[in-house]
Design a protein around this motif. Structure first.
Motif, PDB file in Angstrom:
ATOM      1  N   GLY A 192      84.750  33.045 -23.552  1.00  0.00           N
ATOM      2  CA  GLY A 192      85.196  34.182 -22.767  1.00  0.00           C
ATOM      3  C   GLY A 192      84.292  34.478 -21.581  1.00  0.00           C
ATOM      4  N   MET A 193      83.617  33.450 -21.083  1.00  0.00           N
ATOM      5  CA  MET A 193      82.657  33.662 -19.999  1.00  0.00           C
ATOM      6  C   MET A 193      83.091  33.026 -18.682  1.00  0.00           C
ATOM      7  N   THR A 194      84.378  32.765 -18.513  1.00  0.00           N
ATOM      8  CA  THR A 194      84.842  32.147 -17.266  1.00  0.00           C
ATOM      9  C   THR A 194      84.625  33.056 -16.058  1.00  0.00           C
ATOM     10  N   SER A 195      84.600  34.365 -16.271  1.00  0.00           N
ATOM     11  CA  SER A 195      84.412  35.276 -15.151  1.00  0.00           C
ATOM     12  C   SER A 195      83.014  35.906 -15.137  1.00  0.00           C
ATOM     13  N   CYS A 196      82.082  35.329 -15.901  1.00  0.00           N
ATOM     14  CA  CYS A 196      80.731  35.889 -15.938  1.00  0.00           C
ATOM     15  C   CYS A 196      80.000  35.651 -14.615  1.00  0.00           C
ATOM     16  N   LYS A 197      78.978  36.435 -14.383  1.00  0.00           N
ATOM     17  CA  LYS A 197      78.164  36.286 -13.176  1.00  0.00           C
ATOM     18  C   LYS A 197      77.174  35.135 -13.403  1.00  0.00           C
ATOM     19  N   PRO A 198      77.161  34.122 -12.532  1.00  0.00           N
ATOM     20  CA  PRO A 198      76.236  32.999 -12.697  1.00  0.00           C
ATOM     21  C   PRO A 198      74.781  33.407 -12.440  1.00  0.00           C
ATOM     22  N   THR A 199      73.857  32.676 -13.042  1.00  0.00           N
ATOM     23  CA  THR A 199      72.431  32.894 -12.791  1.00  0.00           C
ATOM     24  C   THR A 199      71.827  31.617 -12.213  1.00  0.00           C
ATOM     25  N   GLU A 200      70.658  31.738 -11.625  1.00  0.00           N
ATOM     26  CA  GLU A 200      70.015  30.594 -10.988  1.00  0.00           C
ATOM     27  C   GLU A 200      69.081  29.835 -11.919  1.00  0.00           C
ATOM     28  N   SER A 201      68.810  30.367 -13.104  1.00  0.00           N
ATOM     29  CA  SER A 201      67.942  29.666 -14.059  1.00  0.00           C
ATOM     30  C   SER A 201      68.507  29.815 -15.465  1.00  0.00           C
ATOM     31  N   SER A 202      68.202  28.849 -16.316  1.00  0.00           N
ATOM     32  CA  SER A 202      68.752  28.870 -17.671  1.00  0.00           C
ATOM     33  C   SER A 202      67.989  29.821 -18.588  1.00  0.00           C
ATOM     34  N   MET A 203      66.814  30.256 -18.156  1.00  0.00           N
ATOM     35  CA  MET A 203      66.024  31.198 -18.937  1.00  0.00           C
ATOM     36  C   MET A 203      65.078  31.929 -17.982  1.00  0.00           C
ATOM     37  N   GLU A 204      64.793  33.176 -18.289  1.00  0.00           N
ATOM     38  CA  GLU A 204      63.849  33.929 -17.468  1.00  0.00           C
ATOM     39  C   GLU A 204      62.461  33.301 -17.593  1.00  0.00           C
ATOM     40  N   SER A 205      61.687  33.370 -16.534  1.00  0.00           N
ATOM     41  CA  SER A 205      60.316  32.850 -16.567  1.00  0.00           C
ATOM     42  C   SER A 205      59.505  33.550 -17.645  1.00  0.00           C
ATOM     43  N   ASN A 206      58.728  32.768 -18.361  1.00  0.00           N
ATOM     44  CA  ASN A 206      57.844  33.266 -19.429  1.00  0.00           C
ATOM     45  C   ASN A 206      58.584  34.036 -20.521  1.00  0.00           C
ATOM     46  N   HIS A 207      59.881  33.768 -20.676  1.00  0.00           N
ATOM     47  CA  HIS A 207      60.671  34.424 -21.720  1.00  0.00           C
ATOM     48  C   HIS A 207      60.268  33.854 -23.076  1.00  0.00           C
ATOM     49  N   LYS A 208      59.926  34.708 -24.000  1.00  0.00           N
ATOM     50  CA  LYS A 208      59.496  34.285 -25.327  1.00  0.00           C
ATOM     51  C   LYS A 208      60.514  34.753 -26.352  1.00  0.00           C
ATOM     52  N   LEU A 209      60.932  33.851 -27.204  1.00  0.00           N
ATOM     53  CA  LEU A 209      61.814  34.190 -28.309  1.00  0.00           C
ATOM     54  C   LEU A 209      61.011  34.119 -29.601  1.00  0.00           C
TER      55      LEU A 209
ATOM     56  N   ARG B 274      81.508  18.260 -16.578  1.00  0.00           N
ATOM     57  CA  ARG B 274      82.117  19.407 -15.913  1.00  0.00           C
ATOM     58  C   ARG B 274      83.231  20.034 -16.758  1.00  0.00           C
ATOM     59  N   ASN B 275      84.198  19.242 -17.184  1.00  0.00           N
ATOM     60  CA  ASN B 275      85.311  19.794 -17.966  1.00  0.00           C
ATOM     61  C   ASN B 275      84.838  20.355 -19.300  1.00  0.00           C
ATOM     62  N   TYR B 276      83.856  19.712 -19.901  1.00  0.00           N
ATOM     63  CA  TYR B 276      83.290  20.191 -21.167  1.00  0.00           C
ATOM     64  C   TYR B 276      82.681  21.585 -20.972  1.00  0.00           C
ATOM     65  N   ILE B 277      81.962  21.767 -19.863  1.00  0.00           N
ATOM     66  CA  ILE B 277      81.352  23.065 -19.562  1.00  0.00           C
ATOM     67  C   ILE B 277      82.430  24.112 -19.305  1.00  0.00           C
ATOM     68  N   LEU B 278      83.440  23.760 -18.519  1.00  0.00           N
ATOM     69  CA  LEU B 278      84.518  24.717 -18.233  1.00  0.00           C
ATOM     70  C   LEU B 278      85.253  25.108 -19.517  1.00  0.00           C
ATOM     71  N   ASP B 279      85.477  24.157 -20.420  1.00  0.00           N
ATOM     72  CA  ASP B 279      86.100  24.471 -21.711  1.00  0.00           C
ATOM     73  C   ASP B 279      85.213  25.393 -22.536  1.00  0.00           C
ATOM     74  N   LEU B 280      83.912  25.153 -22.522  1.00  0.00           N
ATOM     75  CA  LEU B 280      82.973  25.989 -23.275  1.00  0.00           C
ATOM     76  C   LEU B 280      82.945  27.411 -22.705  1.00  0.00           C
ATOM     77  N   LEU B 281      82.964  27.543 -21.393  1.00  0.00           N
ATOM     78  CA  LEU B 281      83.007  28.872 -20.779  1.00  0.00           C
ATOM     79  C   LEU B 281      84.292  29.602 -21.163  1.00  0.00           C
ATOM     80  N   LYS B 282      85.394  28.881 -21.189  1.00  0.00           N
ATOM     81  CA  LYS B 282      86.681  29.482 -21.571  1.00  0.00           C
ATOM     82  C   LYS B 282      86.658  29.906 -23.040  1.00  0.00           C
ATOM     83  N   GLU B 283      86.146  29.027 -23.911  1.00  0.00           N
ATOM     84  CA  GLU B 283      86.083  29.308 -25.348  1.00  0.00           C
ATOM     85  C   GLU B 283      85.247  30.546 -25.659  1.00  0.00           C
TER      86      GLU B 283
END
Length: 185
Positions: free
Chosen positions: A59-76, A48-57
């Motif tokens: 600049g994403m502490t106030s970002c809008k959360p999402t329900e999935s880590s990647m969009e379905s069928n997202h191809k890179l 938990r603290n590691y994630i909060l530190d990473l969000l702070k580092e």
């Protein structure tokens, strides 16, 4: 050090103290960014603290959360989009890889973004930030290791066929449970 034989642990502690300077810190609570909590249900580990530190580092502490880590069928794929800071990208991917020790839910997404460390582009960095938005939705998620009355070993696997847009390679996934607890993925 851990074990169920108190006498043997005491003997080993004394033996180690003869050779090394050691100190008993009590029950493990925090180690290398991993938080350990014990309860009647079992042992819970999170970062938990590691994630909060990473969000702070980032600049994403106030970002809008999402329900999935990647969009379905997202191809890179490589070579698409504008180049980004390679060193920053590699550092962020490394931090995400470390997070996947307690967050198997991001393992697939992290494995995808780690394939582009040699030439990161905008879409790859956007995927990193999407994972961070997902982590923000529940930074306290982790793994619970509980007693389930058995030590059965179970394994599950899955694969996509030629899912890579660049090389047409397949990606496989697996997980292994011991006693009903997830131990590898």
């Amino acid at each position: 050090m851990t074990g169920d034989d108190k006498e043997e642990m005491t003997r080993l502690t004394k033996l180690l103290a003869q050779e090394l300077e050691i100190k008993d810190l009590g029950k493990l609570q925090y180690f290398l960014g991993i938080e350990v909590a014990r309860s009647n249900r079992g042992i819970f580990i999170s970062q938990r603290n590691y994630i909060l530190d990473l969000l702070k580092e980032t600049g994403m502490t106030s970002c809008k959360p999402t329900e999935s880590s990647m969009e379905s069928n997202h191809k890179l794929q490589s070579g698409v989009g504008k180049s980004v800071d390679k060193e920053r990208y590699q550092r962020l991917v490394g931090r995400h890889i470390y997070l996947s020790h307690t967050r198997p839910d991001i393992a697939y997404s992290v494995s995808l973004v780690s394939q582009f460390m040699h030439d990161p582009r905008d879409p790859h960095m956007e995927a990193i930030f999407r994972i961070l938005q997902y982590l923000k939705s529940a930074p306290g998620k982790g793994l619970l290791f509980s007693r389930n009355g058995h030590l059965n070993i179970e394994a599950f696997t899955d694969a996509n066929w030629a899912g890579s847009l660049d090389e047409r390679r397949s990606t496989s996934d697996y997980c292994t449970l011991v006693g009903g607890n997830l131990v590898t993925w």
